[in-house]
Design an enzyme around this catalytic site. Structure first.
Site, PDB file in Angstrom:
ATOM      1  N   GLU A 162       0.803  -1.223   0.000  1.00 13.99           N
ATOM      2  CA  GLU A 162       0.000   0.000   0.000  1.00 13.99           C
ATOM      3  C   GLU A 162       0.845   1.287   0.000  1.00 13.99           C
ATOM      4  O   GLU A 162       0.523   2.228   0.713  1.00 13.99           O
ATOM      5  CB  GLU A 162      -0.931   0.016   1.234  1.00 13.99           C
ATOM      6  CG  GLU A 162      -1.862  -1.164   1.272  1.00 13.99           C
ATOM      7  CD  GLU A 162      -2.600  -1.285   2.603  1.00 13.99           C
ATOM      8  OE1 GLU A 162      -3.787  -1.598   2.576  1.00 13.99           O
ATOM      9  OE2 GLU A 162      -1.998  -1.073   3.688  1.00 13.99           O
TER      10      GLU A 162
HETATM   11  C1  TNX Z   1      -4.201  -4.019   4.821  1.00 10.02           C
HETATM   12  S1  TNX Z   1      -2.590  -6.358   4.425  1.00 10.02           S
HETATM   13  C2  TNX Z   1      -2.907  -3.798   5.236  1.00 10.02           C
HETATM   14  C3  TNX Z   1      -2.666  -3.413   6.636  1.00 10.02           C
HETATM   15  C4  TNX Z   1      -3.930  -3.274   7.409  1.00 10.02           C
HETATM   16  C5  TNX Z   1      -4.870  -4.390   7.040  1.00 10.02           C
HETATM   17  C6  TNX Z   1      -6.120  -4.401   7.841  1.00 10.02           C
HETATM   18  C7  TNX Z   1      -1.546  -5.359   4.170  1.00 10.02           C
HETATM   19  C8  TNX Z   1      -0.342  -5.862   3.568  1.00 10.02           C
HETATM   20  N1  TNX Z   1      -1.812  -4.097   4.504  1.00 10.02           N
HETATM   21  O1  TNX Z   1      -1.920  -2.218   6.675  1.00 10.02           O
HETATM   22  O2  TNX Z   1      -3.628  -3.313   8.767  1.00 10.02           O
HETATM   23  O3  TNX Z   1      -5.191  -4.268   5.690  1.00 10.02           O
HETATM   24  O4  TNX Z   1      -6.883  -5.538   7.569  1.00 10.02           O
END
Ligand code: TNX
Length: 537
Positions: free
Chosen positions: A341
């Protein structure tokens, strides 16, 4: 028959020494018929052959291990400690002269070719002995978990004045399907203490997990002391989601976790999430920031707004120190560099960053793991993408011939709510009830070939949880099911059969004070909680 007569003869000889031996033997011979194949073992072993008798675990039992094979005496002592915790029996380990010794548990190092896999073990249980063979202490440790699961919660002491725990006889041949069977704990969104992490490790070990991934840094906090950059924890250790006091691990704390995990044959995978999810690092050292905005401490749960400045050499000098210090304290082969992300990082900057970070990780002797986004960078064949959301990224990883860790959010995320009534958790990927978490095949998930799968991992993000009871609510019982998906063959997995074995984990979970979610899909045995009770609070 001859054997029976022989044992009766020995029994009579013993009577001279021990008045209750006769009584005991009678009781041993009066065992109710057992069936090893129907025991509530999770994960289900590869092969089970029942012989329908019983081994009497009692105060006359002794444990012996290979004494010169590294780690074996410790595994024996671990079993003795756990037997003591469950039964209050004080079983000697490697004590040559044990008065009135009867049943024996042997834990042997064996070079047998059948056991030529690091975690394989075989268990032979007869009326007189339990023999656990493995090539490695790790395999023996996994086998010890099976023995623990076979010891009944209650003794059958109705026939005599002293207690006997009956272990069903037979043979177990076991070996896991995947070499990497992990779970992740996010200690960044909310901090969890060393004691809480140890409690989690205790539970994971019982279900034969071998990896605990710690998500040590994120926008909301930095949780690991870095001596060369002290403000990371001095400044950014004190924040967390919702405004709580946060916390961090000193290097000593971290080493304590690593050592405790190692004693449970669990590898710690440390994660520094970057170049996104780095607001806390940039609060401590603003030169790291690359999003052009003023950095402020952040205690919300949005994602995707922060980034390192990927074009500054000083950022890489900083990362060299961070990765070096953490790698020096981490005996396991992996370093997780995050990579998810990074919405505030330009694509070409992201790829450039991942490529440079992989070189630093390799220089410090580790293999890089990263969330599935890393596959767009020019990473080498040792890198391990962790598939959490993008099927396209998984396919790129296959084309590049990479080994992946499977953590598909809609199946394997422990922070997803069970249903719309769940007290904690999120549901952006799915609601994940206990059956949905269990009924899928990592071996054939979205057409990813087996040779591209290193294993599976169930991440527990902590935006909505802040103490051990809340960890327990989301992780249990689902983490128990993931242990079976990682260990047992598809032929040995069946929801109806699993449901029953899971129902029988309740006495163990209760004894461990685990406030698991009492899913209405399971007929919990002697659970402390009823579904209605939980619904009321
Ligand atoms: C997505 S999964 C994220 C996390 C969040 C999570 C909450 C991922 C690699 N990144 O930063 O905590 O969703 O479900």
């Amino acid at each position: 028959m001859k054997l029976l007569l022989k044992s009766l003869f020995f029994c009579c000889v013993f009577v001279g020494f021990l008045s209750c031996a006769d009584d005991r033997k009678k009781r041993v011979l009066n065992f109710p018929e057992t069936d090893l194949a129907l025991e509530n073992m999770i994960p289900k072993p590869m092969k089970i052959i029942a012989t329908h008798g019983g081994f009497a675990l009692d105060e006359f039992t002794a444990i012996y291990t290979s004494e010169n094979a590294s780690g074996f005496p410790e595994v024996g002592q671990f079993l003795a400690d756990k037997i003591d915790a469950k039964t209050s029996l004080d079983i000697p380990v490697n004590v040559a002269e044990v008065p009135h010794r009867e049943g024996i548990i042997y834990i042997n190092q064996s070079d047998s070719l059948e056991l030529d896999a690091p975690e394989a073990y075989q268990l032979y249980i007869t009326a007189d002995s339990v023999i656990l063979n493995s090539n490695t202490a790790e395999g023996a440790f996994r086998g010890v978990q099976t023995i623990r699961q076979l010891i009944p919660e209650k003794s059958n002491d109705t026939l005599a004045e002293y207690k006997v725990w009956t272990i069903p006889t037979g043979k177990i041949i076991d070996n896991p399907v995947f070499e990497y069977r992990g779970t992740m704990l996010d200690v960044a969104r909310h901090f969890f203490s060393v004691e809480e992490v140890k409690r989690y490790i205790d539970l994971l070990a019982y279900y034969k997990y071998n990896v605990l991934h710690l998500h040590l840094t994120d926008d909301q906090g930095w949780r690991i002391e870095i001596k060369s950059w002290p403000k990371l924890t001095e400044v950014s250790g004190g924040t967390e989601v919702g405004g709580g006091e946060g916390g961090f691990y000193t290097q000593e704390d971290y080493r304590e976790i690593v050592d405790y995990a190692a004693k449970h044959h669990i590898t710690i995978v440390p994660e520094v999430d970057m170049p996104g999810h780095t607001n806390a690092a940039s609060v401590a050292y603003p030169f790291l920031n690359g999003n052009g905005k003023k950095v402020e401490p952040y205690e919300g749960i949005e994602v995707g707004f922060s980034t390192f400045d990927t074009r500054k050499d000083t950022v890489y000098a900083f990362l060299d120190d961070v990765i070096r210090e953490i790698s020096e304290m981490t005996p396991g082969p992996y370093f997780h560099a995050g990579g998810d992300e990074s919405h505030a990082t330009k694509k070409e900057d992201f790829n450039y960053f991942v490529e440079r970070v992989q070189k630093i990780v390799n220089k410090h002797g580790k293999r890089m793991i990263g969330w599935d986004e890393i596959v767009t960078a020019d990473i080498d064949s040792t890198a391990i993408p962790q598939y959490w959301s993008s099927g396209d990224n998984a396919q790129i990883a296959v084309k590049k011939g990479l080994k992946m860790i499977l953590s598909p959010a809609k199946k394997a995320y422990l922070d997803m709510q069970y249903d719309s009534l769940s007290k904690h958790g999120l549901h952006w990927a799915a609601y994940v009830p206990v059956d949905s978490a269990y009924v899928w095949n990592p071996e054939s998930y979205e057409g990813i070939p087996m040779e591209n799968i290193l294993g599976i991992e169930a991440p527990l993000w902590s935006e909505t949880i802040e103490n051990f009871d809340e960890i327990s609510y989301l992780a249990f019982p689902r983490a128990i099911g993931y242990s079976e998906l990682g260990w047992s063959t598809p032929e040995n997995r069946d929801w109806e059969d699993y449901r029953k074995r899971l129902a029988n984990q309740a006495p163990f979970l209760d004894r461990m004070d685990v406030t698991y979610y009492p899913s209405p899909l399971i007929d919990w045995q002697k659970s402390k909680y009823t579904y209605e009770e939980i619904e009321k609070d």
